[in-house]
Write a protein that holds these residues in place. Structure first.
Motif, PDB file in Angstrom:
ATOM      1  N   THR A  92       0.829  -1.205   0.000  1.00  0.00           N
ATOM      2  CA  THR A  92       0.000   0.000   0.000  1.00  0.00           C
ATOM      3  C   THR A  92       0.863   1.255   0.000  1.00  0.00           C
ATOM      4  O   THR A  92       0.554   2.232  -0.697  1.00  0.00           O
TER       5      THR A  92
ATOM      6  N   ILE B  65     -13.099  -5.820   9.959  1.00  0.00           N
ATOM      7  CA  ILE B  65     -11.753  -5.214  10.009  1.00  0.00           C
ATOM      8  C   ILE B  65     -11.820  -3.861   9.307  1.00  0.00           C
ATOM      9  O   ILE B  65     -11.744  -3.772   8.076  1.00  0.00           O
ATOM     10  N   GLU B  69      -9.950   5.147  11.264  1.00  0.00           N
ATOM     11  CA  GLU B  69      -9.506   5.098  12.652  1.00  0.00           C
ATOM     12  C   GLU B  69     -10.558   5.552  13.651  1.00  0.00           C
ATOM     13  O   GLU B  69     -10.332   5.487  14.855  1.00  0.00           O
ATOM     14  N   PRO B  81     -15.944  -5.092  15.913  1.00  0.00           N
ATOM     15  CA  PRO B  81     -15.219  -4.222  14.982  1.00  0.00           C
ATOM     16  C   PRO B  81     -13.751  -4.128  15.402  1.00  0.00           C
ATOM     17  O   PRO B  81     -13.454  -3.851  16.561  1.00  0.00           O
ATOM     18  N   ILE B  82     -12.843  -4.404  14.465  1.00  0.00           N
ATOM     19  CA  ILE B  82     -11.413  -4.224  14.699  1.00  0.00           C
ATOM     20  C   ILE B  82     -11.015  -2.958  13.942  1.00  0.00           C
ATOM     21  O   ILE B  82     -11.132  -2.903  12.717  1.00  0.00           O
ATOM     22  N   VAL B  83     -10.587  -1.963  14.689  1.00  0.00           N
ATOM     23  CA  VAL B  83     -10.344  -0.643  14.109  1.00  0.00           C
ATOM     24  C   VAL B  83      -8.854  -0.516  13.798  1.00  0.00           C
ATOM     25  O   VAL B  83      -8.027  -0.500  14.705  1.00  0.00           O
ATOM     26  N   THR B  84      -8.521  -0.441  12.508  1.00  0.00           N
ATOM     27  CA  THR B  84      -7.102  -0.459  12.142  1.00  0.00           C
ATOM     28  C   THR B  84      -6.540   0.930  11.841  1.00  0.00           C
ATOM     29  O   THR B  84      -5.355   1.166  12.035  1.00  0.00           O
ATOM     30  N   GLY B  85      -7.351   1.834  11.308  1.00  0.00           N
ATOM     31  CA  GLY B  85      -6.815   3.127  10.891  1.00  0.00           C
ATOM     32  C   GLY B  85      -5.761   3.025   9.798  1.00  0.00           C
ATOM     33  O   GLY B  85      -4.928   3.911   9.653  1.00  0.00           O
ATOM     34  N   MET B  86      -5.784   1.954   9.021  1.00  0.00           N
ATOM     35  CA  MET B  86      -4.705   1.689   8.060  1.00  0.00           C
ATOM     36  C   MET B  86      -5.166   1.628   6.614  1.00  0.00           C
ATOM     37  O   MET B  86      -4.411   1.161   5.749  1.00  0.00           O
ATOM     38  N   GLY B  87      -6.398   2.090   6.323  1.00  0.00           N
ATOM     39  CA  GLY B  87      -6.861   2.114   4.945  1.00  0.00           C
ATOM     40  C   GLY B  87      -6.752   0.749   4.285  1.00  0.00           C
ATOM     41  O   GLY B  87      -7.018  -0.288   4.911  1.00  0.00           O
ATOM     42  N   SER B  88      -6.319   0.739   3.039  1.00  0.00           N
ATOM     43  CA  SER B  88      -6.253  -0.503   2.265  1.00  0.00           C
ATOM     44  C   SER B  88      -5.217  -1.486   2.795  1.00  0.00           C
ATOM     45  O   SER B  88      -5.241  -2.661   2.436  1.00  0.00           O
ATOM     46  N   ALA B  89      -4.295  -1.004   3.641  1.00  0.00           N
ATOM     47  CA  ALA B  89      -3.316  -1.930   4.216  1.00  0.00           C
ATOM     48  C   ALA B  89      -4.007  -2.961   5.091  1.00  0.00           C
ATOM     49  O   ALA B  89      -3.442  -4.024   5.367  1.00  0.00           O
ATOM     50  N   ASN B  91      -6.361  -4.763   4.186  1.00  0.00           N
ATOM     51  CA  ASN B  91      -6.671  -5.932   3.352  1.00  0.00           C
ATOM     52  C   ASN B  91      -5.768  -7.108   3.712  1.00  0.00           C
ATOM     53  O   ASN B  91      -6.200  -8.265   3.682  1.00  0.00           O
ATOM     54  N   THR B  92      -4.512  -6.815   4.013  1.00  0.00           N
ATOM     55  CA  THR B  92      -3.562  -7.863   4.408  1.00  0.00           C
ATOM     56  C   THR B  92      -4.038  -8.592   5.659  1.00  0.00           C
ATOM     57  O   THR B  92      -3.925  -9.819   5.761  1.00  0.00           O
ATOM     58  N   ILE B  93      -4.561  -7.844   6.617  1.00  0.00           N
ATOM     59  CA  ILE B  93      -5.064  -8.451   7.857  1.00  0.00           C
ATOM     60  C   ILE B  93      -6.266  -9.338   7.561  1.00  0.00           C
ATOM     61  O   ILE B  93      -6.396 -10.426   8.125  1.00  0.00           O
TER      62      ILE B  93
ATOM     63  N   SER D  97      -9.031  -0.396  18.707  1.00  0.00           N
ATOM     64  CA  SER D  97     -10.136  -1.360  18.757  1.00  0.00           C
ATOM     65  C   SER D  97     -10.730  -1.525  20.151  1.00  0.00           C
ATOM     66  O   SER D  97     -11.783  -2.147  20.293  1.00  0.00           O
TER      67      SER D  97
END
Lengths: 170, 170, 170, 170
Positions: A92, B65, B69, B81-89, B91-93, D97
């Motif tokens: 990304t 996921i 943020e 809800p798992i809040v990543t704040g990482m945008g399209s990154a 997707n890996t998770i 999260s």
């Protein structure tokens, strides 16, 4: 040093045919000769290594966005290793940080990067010609990318994308 | 509660035909009925919303996921809800956390997730049938995925992948 | 261009006293004068802006590791914006990518970066003197950092850390 | 299953005194007994292992947000491993999260998480009493956290934070 134009070359690390390694070397060199900064995934393998070496051969600046957290496995031409420790999630960053993107060859990681680049509406060039990939991505993002075998055609396409992006009102 | 089996449904948030929304709802429901946990990208849109609602309709656990943020834009059926704040990154998770992955429909983000899933050698089902996508991914990862229109066939394929993964020596 | 030494300056974006902004400007300038590349969090605010401007005032290369995904909010001296779209998770990249780290001033984000830097056993300088921070971090990582008010002392400490890291066997 | 309340317990993986392991076990159990979901860093070590085991001992749901990308090193009580492959960058996900956060013990990673939690204005409890940490964080975020040795006091503080967050206008 003023703000730089950054062009990313994405491509597989493994099982890359020689013709594509040579293409990546030429592309890296051509990018540096334009005065642009090259960005790659930074690993000492495949397209990343070849493109970095090409840019380094003419003194270019090369950003390597590394997946691991040690940062000691780096393509030989990289001048600025960015150590992410984020594995494939760093794909990304590769896309978001590049003003234009060249995919050289086609691996699974490369496909993830092409998709993200088209989604982010970046200027994208796919090399070399690949009719199946052309049909597949045209179905998803019609008219949003350029496909070619030719380094000059690639550079011209990126230039025209950059001139739209960086043009100043007169 | 013992460790759970997690199945991810990936798919576009926008411009999804009704037939695929209905398919995603059935898939979410079928996953929950298997006693599996559903994982989606968590946004209140398209396939994520439909699949989450399907699982929720039979009381399933749903992991969402989230890319932003704040974590306040969540599909209605999400329980965790798992809040990543990482945008399209993120997707890996989605991919790394799922024991099996269903791609329902095909957007650019979905293609990035299919690629990462095949790269990580996960059990992957593509739905519905799409000859161009079949040819494209078969060229990159021959024999590594199952494509079908049928919910039962999808569930059976995932089951067989899980039994290989979770089988115990006797 | 050969591989570069990268020094990170971390510090708050808001409510920074003038004395610390001036210190950051001097530090950015001193880093560039050493021939090192400066790395900051890249936002046009506080310590990030001041340090970047300092390095830019003498023609230095400045990496700005940006938290948002648009990449259009950038400190004025940044030459190479790295667009992560990962919010505070980019703090990890700041630390992993820097060969040495200066914390200039103390905000909550800065504390997270100091902790990660000490955990990764980087060369760390805390500025300016702050007895409470000294006691707190000494309890967690005794003898692992240098605290000073003085730019020269800071640069000398980083140099000695780099010489250990980059020394070659004779 | 309706949306769940998620409480994170953060703490070191190594060199944890027995008293803090016992405290983490009690906290994990108390969280599950409230009907809340426990979130930890998921590794089979230190506070993460103890808190997860505590929640599991009464049948609780435990989210483990794992740093590596294999996902096969998991604390024994974890029901839902979330595999990030992002190393310390997953600390951000832990914080974003969780509706409320308990720091149990103090390592460098824990300090990074406390800082991010205070920055994100989460409800934060620090345990056990530590005068130096109290002074240090009070200087940065006055009145924004609760410090105690007592499990009940911790739970009551979190409850009051949750009731502010989830209260509905009448």
């Amino acid at each position: 040093m003023p703000p730089q134009i950054i062009i990313g070359i994405m491509g597989p690390g493994n099982q890359v045919p020689n013709s594509e390694l040579q293409l990546a070397h030429k592309l890296g060199k051509a990018i540096a000769q334009q005065g642009w900064v090259l960005l790659t995934g930074g690993r000492p393998a495949g397209i990343m290594e070849a493109a970095s070496a090409g840019a380094a051969s003419v003194g270019g600046i090369v950003l390597g966005i590394l997946p691991d957290e040690q940062g000691n496995q780096v393509a030989s031409g990289v001048t600025l290793p960015i150590v992410t420790g984020m594995g494939s999630a760093r794909n990304t960053i590769n896309i978001l940080s590049s003003h234009g993107i060249i995919a050289c060859g086609l691996g699974l990681g490369t496909v993830s990067e092409i998709s993200l680049a088209l989604k982010a509406q970046k200027s994208v060039v796919l090399m070399p010609n690949n009719p199946l990939a052309k049909d597949f991505f045209n179905a998803l993002a019609p008219g949003q990318f350029h496909m070619t075998n030719d380094v000059n055609s690639c550079i011209e396409h990126l230039k025209s994308g950059l001139s739209q992006k960086f043009s100043t009102p007169t």
